[in-house]
Design a protein around this motif. Structure first.
Motif, PDB file in Angstrom:
ATOM      1  N   SER A 156      -3.664   1.028   8.630  1.00  0.00           N
ATOM      2  CA  SER A 156      -3.738   1.017   7.494  1.00  0.00           C
ATOM      3  C   SER A 156      -5.370   0.761   6.693  1.00  0.00           C
ATOM      4  O   SER A 156      -5.060   0.808   5.354  1.00  0.00           O
ATOM      5  CB  SER A 156      -3.368  -0.732   7.080  1.00  0.00           C
ATOM      6  OG  SER A 156      -4.810  -1.884   7.045  1.00  0.00           O
ATOM      7  N   LEU A 193      -0.204   3.649   1.516  1.00  0.00           N
ATOM      8  CA  LEU A 193       2.121   4.166   2.664  1.00  0.00           C
ATOM      9  C   LEU A 193       2.816   3.469   1.982  1.00  0.00           C
ATOM     10  O   LEU A 193       2.820   1.786   1.800  1.00  0.00           O
ATOM     11  CB  LEU A 193       1.625   3.899   4.232  1.00  0.00           C
ATOM     12  CG  LEU A 193       2.776   3.696   5.265  1.00  0.00           C
ATOM     13  CD1 LEU A 193       2.479   5.633   5.073  1.00  0.00           C
ATOM     14  CD2 LEU A 193       2.537   3.447   6.471  1.00  0.00           C
ATOM     15  N   THR A 194       3.973   3.900   1.618  1.00  0.00           N
ATOM     16  CA  THR A 194       5.264   3.137   0.996  1.00  0.00           C
ATOM     17  C   THR A 194       6.580   3.653   2.276  1.00  0.00           C
ATOM     18  O   THR A 194       7.313   2.563   1.922  1.00  0.00           O
ATOM     19  CB  THR A 194       5.099   3.897  -0.665  1.00  0.00           C
ATOM     20  OG1 THR A 194       6.151   5.259   0.456  1.00  0.00           O
ATOM     21  CG2 THR A 194       3.879   3.509  -1.200  1.00  0.00           C
ATOM     22  N   LEU A 232       7.735   3.728   6.058  1.00  0.00           N
ATOM     23  CA  LEU A 232       6.848   3.726   7.834  1.00  0.00           C
ATOM     24  C   LEU A 232       8.314   3.755   8.868  1.00  0.00           C
ATOM     25  O   LEU A 232       9.248   3.406   8.568  1.00  0.00           O
ATOM     26  CB  LEU A 232       6.119   2.707   7.853  1.00  0.00           C
ATOM     27  CG  LEU A 232       6.375   2.691   9.434  1.00  0.00           C
ATOM     28  CD1 LEU A 232       5.453   3.612  10.187  1.00  0.00           C
ATOM     29  CD2 LEU A 232       5.450   1.054   9.903  1.00  0.00           C
ATOM     30  N   PHE A 247       0.588  -3.127   5.458  1.00  0.00           N
ATOM     31  CA  PHE A 247       1.050  -1.949   4.636  1.00  0.00           C
ATOM     32  C   PHE A 247       2.280  -3.452   3.487  1.00  0.00           C
ATOM     33  O   PHE A 247       2.750  -3.178   3.997  1.00  0.00           O
ATOM     34  CB  PHE A 247       1.600  -1.624   5.576  1.00  0.00           C
ATOM     35  CG  PHE A 247       1.486  -1.062   6.508  1.00  0.00           C
ATOM     36  CD1 PHE A 247       0.498   0.224   6.737  1.00  0.00           C
ATOM     37  CD2 PHE A 247       1.007  -0.765   8.077  1.00  0.00           C
ATOM     38  CE1 PHE A 247       0.198   1.038   7.058  1.00  0.00           C
ATOM     39  CE2 PHE A 247       0.675  -0.804   8.684  1.00  0.00           C
ATOM     40  CZ  PHE A 247      -0.286   0.791   8.540  1.00  0.00           C
ATOM     41  N   HIS A 305       2.666  -2.036   0.367  1.00  0.00           N
ATOM     42  CA  HIS A 305       3.726  -1.569  -0.527  1.00  0.00           C
ATOM     43  C   HIS A 305       4.711  -1.073   0.067  1.00  0.00           C
ATOM     44  O   HIS A 305       5.274   0.185  -0.889  1.00  0.00           O
ATOM     45  CB  HIS A 305       2.373  -0.257  -1.167  1.00  0.00           C
ATOM     46  CG  HIS A 305       1.428  -0.843  -1.600  1.00  0.00           C
ATOM     47  ND1 HIS A 305       1.745  -2.050  -2.729  1.00  0.00           N
ATOM     48  CD2 HIS A 305      -0.316  -0.680  -1.097  1.00  0.00           C
ATOM     49  CE1 HIS A 305       0.471  -1.515  -3.182  1.00  0.00           C
ATOM     50  NE2 HIS A 305      -1.027  -1.467  -2.312  1.00  0.00           N
ATOM     51  N   LEU A 306       4.971  -1.086   1.235  1.00  0.00           N
ATOM     52  CA  LEU A 306       6.119  -0.169   2.246  1.00  0.00           C
ATOM     53  C   LEU A 306       7.161  -0.896   1.051  1.00  0.00           C
ATOM     54  O   LEU A 306       7.705  -1.463   0.402  1.00  0.00           O
ATOM     55  CB  LEU A 306       6.244  -0.732   3.529  1.00  0.00           C
ATOM     56  CG  LEU A 306       4.743  -0.564   4.367  1.00  0.00           C
ATOM     57  CD1 LEU A 306       5.620  -1.453   5.993  1.00  0.00           C
ATOM     58  CD2 LEU A 306       5.331   0.667   4.249  1.00  0.00           C
TER      59      LEU A 306
END
Length: 405
Positions: free
Chosen positions: A136, A142-143, A145, A176, A178-179
């Motif tokens: 991270s 990262l949006t 995964l 994360f 903003h996933l």
């Protein structure tokens, strides 16, 4: 000369780190696929990938190798941490990435400190839970995964041995934050429903949800509808547990969720020839803007295609069951004459029933965007004849695939 933006590299039995020598600095979409088993289980480091491909946005790694980083263990931010404190937590002075990038900047190479990677897809690539959290610091944008394990008959290896504690899920959310797309597939270590509900509660902004080979049932579906109001794409293929319970919950969802654009439910068979299916009264699906659909049906060919006619925006369609005979056209494909966006169509054909020329020409004429037709259980010997039909229709790039059932 146009800049190289998309790079796909397939290697056989070699260390995937050889792809770093390419150092294609303009690439934004990278796929590294390693086939076969490499002794010693090679390891790639995210810092090295980002150095070789500094413009990267979408990264996909496939193969029996490991991924990690030189980053220190992830430490969740304190509840009232200041922005400066959070930055100190994420990027320590001892971070190899910070040091190497600072050196690169001093040399005038123009390397930025934060990567632009937005999607990370790992298939068969080993990564520990701590290793994922540590990434991270390198992937702040990262949006999306995806972590997927699939069964290879010749190589029965369990890749992921994860423990889904509440603490890990909370750390995943902190790491994360903003996933909007989260997809898991662990066929050898199925995720239980309690874990799924906790993940859904922790990521309310998700628009794409995928839990293949997992215990996704009625509680998980209800949690999704309550906490993840923006879901547009759902994958619950090969769900474990009570299939009837899942189908009932899924039907209620489909009848009330108009924003759904993609549904992958391989292993689910919807009954079209009965007024009640899994305790749910038959009704039109609310998701009339579906673009992708993967599922099975029970009913006549005419019933199936009439049902599909309510989704004119379909571009990817897979009918897993039953085996179909799609002629005469007027009772099957003619129902989908408005599906002009169709690009990929996969279905199971009745055994030894060839695809006739009129049916194929109808597809090419009414589905002008069709790029690929996949026929399971069809007459494989017909492949050459179908290719000739493509040439006659001047569709030289068209792909036709057959496989045995």
């Amino acid at each position: 000369m146009p800049l190289l933006e998309r790079l796909s590299v397939q290697i056989q039995g070699q260390d995937p780190n050889i792809t770093l020598r390419l150092s294609a600095r303009t690439v934004v979409n990278l796929l590294v696929s390693s086939r076969g088993y490499v002794p010693g289980k090679p390891r790639m480091y995210m810092e090295d990938i980002l150095q070789a491909y500094p413009k990267l946005i979408n990264l996909t790694l496939e193969g029996l190798f490991a991924l990690s980083s030189h980053q220190p263990p992830f430490i969740p931010p304190l509840p009232r941490a200041t922005p400066a404190a959070v930055a100190t937590t994420l990027f320590t002075e001892s971070s190899p990435l910070t040091t190497s990038m600072a050196t690169a900047n001093a040399e005038g190479e123009g390397v930025v400190c934060l990567s632009s990677v937005q999607t990370l897809n790992l298939r068969q690539v080993h990564i520990s839970q701590d290793g994922l959290l540590a990434l991270s610091a390198l992937l702040p944008k990262l949006t999306g995964l995806l972590i997927e394990e699939y069964i290879v008959p010749s190589v029965l290896i369990r890749i992921y041995r994860w423990s889904w504690s509440i603490e890990f899920i909370q750390n995943l959310r902190s790491a994360f934050s903003h996933l909007w797309s989260l997809r898991f597939a662990f066929p050898l270590d199925s995720i239980d429903e309690d874990t799924i509900t906790e993940i859904l509660k922790s990521f309310p902004d998700l628009t794409t949800v995928g839990f293949r080979n997992a215990y996704f049932g009625e509680r998980a579906m209800e949690t999704l509808q309550e906490h993840c109001k923006s879901v547009e794409c759902l994958d619950v293929s090969f769900a474990k547990g009570d299939r009837c319970e899942l189908k009932g919950a899924l039907l209620r969802f489909l009848q009330t969720w108009p924003q759904l654009r993609e549904l992958e439910a391989d292993g689910v068979i919807f009954d079209l020839d009965e007024p009640v299916d899994a305790g749910v009264t038959k009704a039109l699906w609310a998701c009339t803007k579906l673009e992708k659909l993967v599922c099975g049906f029970r009913g006549t060919e005419s019933m199936i295609f009439q049902h599909l006619s309510q989704f004119p925006m379909l571009s990817h369609l897979t009918i897993t069951t039953p085996a179909l005979k799609i002629s005469p056209i007027k009772s099957t494909l003619a129902w989908m004459v408005k599906s002009t966006r169709m690009e990929h169509f996969r279905f199971a054909s009745r055994r030894n029933v060839p695809l006739n020329k009129a049916t194929f020409r109808w597809m090419l004429q009414h589905w002008p965007n069709l790029k690929k037709l996949h026929v399971a259980g069809g007459v494989i010997d017909q492949r050459a004849k179908v290719k000739q039909w493509c040439r006659e229709a001047q569709r030289l790039g068209f792909v036709i695939e057959y496989d045995l059932m």
